[in-house]
Design a protein around this motif. Structure first.
Motif, PDB file in Angstrom:
ATOM      1  N   ILE A  88      12.577   4.514  14.405  1.00 10.47           N
ATOM      2  CA  ILE A  88      12.700   3.754  13.152  1.00 10.47           C
ATOM      3  C   ILE A  88      12.045   2.380  13.315  1.00 10.47           C
ATOM      4  CG2 ILE A  88      14.347   2.538  11.668  1.00 10.47           C
ATOM      5  CD1 ILE A  88      16.157   5.026  11.916  1.00 10.47           C
ATOM      6  N   MET A  89      12.323   1.723  14.433  1.00  8.19           N
ATOM      7  CA  MET A  89      11.720   0.398  14.646  1.00  8.19           C
ATOM      8  C   MET A  89      10.202   0.492  14.737  1.00  8.19           C
ATOM      9  SD  MET A  89      14.429  -1.612  17.067  1.00  8.19           S
ATOM     10  CE  MET A  89      14.761  -0.264  18.204  1.00  8.19           C
ATOM     11  N   ASP A  90       9.696   1.538  15.380  1.00  9.41           N
ATOM     12  CA  ASP A  90       8.241   1.726  15.454  1.00  9.41           C
ATOM     13  C   ASP A  90       7.642   1.990  14.080  1.00  9.41           C
ATOM     14  OD1 ASP A  90       8.180   1.370  18.179  1.00  9.41           O
ATOM     15  OD2 ASP A  90       8.101   3.515  18.649  1.00  9.41           O
ATOM     16  N   MET A  91       8.270   2.860  13.324  1.00 12.84           N
ATOM     17  CA  MET A  91       7.719   3.236  12.010  1.00 12.84           C
ATOM     18  C   MET A  91       7.709   2.082  11.026  1.00 12.84           C
ATOM     19  SD  MET A  91       8.860   7.061  10.982  1.00 12.84           S
ATOM     20  CE  MET A  91       8.004   6.914   9.431  1.00 12.84           C
ATOM     21  N   TYR A  92       8.749   1.274  11.064  1.00 14.95           N
ATOM     22  CA  TYR A  92       8.906   0.257  10.034  1.00 14.95           C
ATOM     23  C   TYR A  92       8.590  -1.148  10.526  1.00 14.95           C
ATOM     24  CZ  TYR A  92      10.994   4.204   7.730  1.00 14.95           C
ATOM     25  OH  TYR A  92      11.200   5.442   7.197  1.00 14.95           O
ATOM     26  N   SER A  93       7.925  -1.266  11.672  1.00 11.44           N
ATOM     27  CA  SER A  93       7.609  -2.589  12.196  1.00 11.44           C
ATOM     28  C   SER A  93       6.309  -3.168  11.640  1.00 11.44           C
ATOM     29  CB  SER A  93       7.530  -2.547  13.726  1.00 11.44           C
ATOM     30  OG  SER A  93       6.471  -1.711  14.133  1.00 11.44           O
ATOM     31  N   ALA A  94       5.498  -2.347  11.013  1.00  9.43           N
ATOM     32  CA  ALA A  94       4.230  -2.835  10.455  1.00  9.43           C
ATOM     33  C   ALA A  94       4.497  -3.805   9.312  1.00  9.43           C
ATOM     34  CB  ALA A  94       3.375  -1.676   9.960  1.00  9.43           C
ATOM     35  N   ASP A  95       3.691  -4.841   9.255  1.00  8.92           N
ATOM     36  CA  ASP A  95       3.802  -5.798   8.158  1.00  8.92           C
ATOM     37  C   ASP A  95       3.419  -5.124   6.847  1.00  8.92           C
ATOM     38  OD1 ASP A  95       4.587  -7.892   9.776  1.00  8.92           O
ATOM     39  OD2 ASP A  95       2.522  -8.533  10.150  1.00  8.92           O
ATOM     40  N   GLU A  96       3.949  -5.669   5.778  1.00  7.12           N
ATOM     41  CA  GLU A  96       3.690  -5.116   4.444  1.00  7.12           C
ATOM     42  C   GLU A  96       2.201  -5.123   4.110  1.00  7.12           C
ATOM     43  OE1 GLU A  96       5.878  -5.373   0.109  1.00  7.12           O
ATOM     44  OE2 GLU A  96       6.240  -6.922   1.592  1.00  7.12           O
ATOM     45  N   THR A  97       1.459  -6.030   4.712  1.00  8.95           N
ATOM     46  CA  THR A  97       0.022  -6.123   4.436  1.00  8.95           C
ATOM     47  C   THR A  97      -0.804  -5.180   5.307  1.00  8.95           C
ATOM     48  OG1 THR A  97      -0.169  -7.960   5.989  1.00  8.95           O
ATOM     49  CG2 THR A  97       0.179  -8.516   3.668  1.00  8.95           C
ATOM     50  N   ASP A  98      -0.198  -4.595   6.321  1.00  9.87           N
ATOM     51  CA  ASP A  98      -0.913  -3.660   7.197  1.00  9.87           C
ATOM     52  C   ASP A  98      -1.124  -2.324   6.504  1.00  9.87           C
ATOM     53  OD1 ASP A  98      -0.845  -5.566   9.146  1.00  9.87           O
ATOM     54  OD2 ASP A  98       0.703  -4.599  10.352  1.00  9.87           O
ATOM     55  N   GLU A  99      -2.307  -1.765   6.708  1.00  7.66           N
ATOM     56  CA  GLU A  99      -2.597  -0.451   6.147  1.00  7.66           C
ATOM     57  C   GLU A  99      -1.676   0.582   6.803  1.00  7.66           C
ATOM     58  OE1 GLU A  99      -6.257   2.713   5.912  1.00  7.66           O
ATOM     59  OE2 GLU A  99      -6.703   0.612   6.260  1.00  7.66           O
ATOM     60  N   GLY A 100      -1.171   1.487   6.018  1.00  8.74           N
ATOM     61  CA  GLY A 100      -0.313   2.548   6.543  1.00  8.74           C
ATOM     62  C   GLY A 100       1.117   2.107   6.796  1.00  8.74           C
TER      63      GLY A 100
END
Length: 101
Positions: free
Chosen positions: A40-52
């Motif tokens: 969960i932490m890996d999947m949702y760690s991307a910033d909102e501006t990051d693609e994907g």
């Protein structure tokens, strides 16, 4: 692959639901909860501006409140496992709990 591949919103939602279901199981092993928290932490760690990124699913499925709800129980269960599991597992679980804060 779960973290980097773009998928339709409905698929993202089903994946998230599966993870949240695992977290909600009171009889699930500490090892499985730890692995689920890590994913969960890996999947949702991307910033909102990051693609994907999967921010919309994170917000829609209320993942943060679910993490906050499971964390006290997870920490307690990790403590109870002290002396019953190998040192490597214990360190991974402790690190997972720290990362969830």
């Amino acid at each position: 692959i779960l973290c980097s591949e773009p998928r339709p919103a409905i698929v993202n939602g089903k994946i998230c639901d599966a993870f949240l279901t695992v977290l909600a199981r009171e009889d699930e092993s500490v090892a499985i909860i730890s692995q689920t928290l890590d994913v969960i932490m890996d999947m949702y760690s991307a910033d909102e501006t990051d693609e994907g990124n999967h921010e919309a699913t994170f917000r829609q499925k209320n993942v943060l409140p679910a993490l906050k709800a499971v964390l006290p129980s997870f920490k307690r269960r990790v403590t109870l496992e002290r002396g019953k599991v190998d040192a490597e597992s214990m360190e991974m679980w402790k690190e997972c709990a720290i990362n969830c804060k």
